[in-house]
Motif scaffolding. Structure first.
Motif: not given
Length: 94
Positions: A7-8, A49, A78, A81
């Motif tokens: 995920w980021l 997310r 971002i 992460a």
């Protein structure tokens, strides 16, 4: 088989814009030899997310596609992460 998953976190107000910016990456990845699946999508529960899921035939295929990685604009967006690469020895269709 190689699986890249994780995920980021991005600014929730900019998540849709971030995902729109990933559209061409997804199209390109899915056309790349050795790509079995490639997804970047909004999480349904957490507004910041972005979920990442990739499936590749080999490490060589991943590395050939990855090249220089995300654009500077994507990297800047971002906030945090956690993405992992897994080497899968076997699988069974369900």
């Amino acid at each position: 088989m190689i699986i890249v998953a994780g995920w980021l976190d991005v600014d929730p107000a900019a998540r849709d814009e971030y995902l729109d910016g990933c559209r061409e990456v997804i199209v390109t990845a899915r056309r790349t030899p050795g790509c079995l699946d490639f997804q970047i999508s909004a999480d349904l529960l957490e507004p910041a997310r972005v979920n990442v899921y990739e499936r590749w035939e080999s490490v060589a295929a991943v590395e050939a596609f990855r090249g220089s990685g995300p654009t500077d604009e994507q990297v800047t967006a971002i906030l945090s992460a956690e993405v992992w690469q897994y080497e899968v020895a076997s699988s069974v269709r369900l």
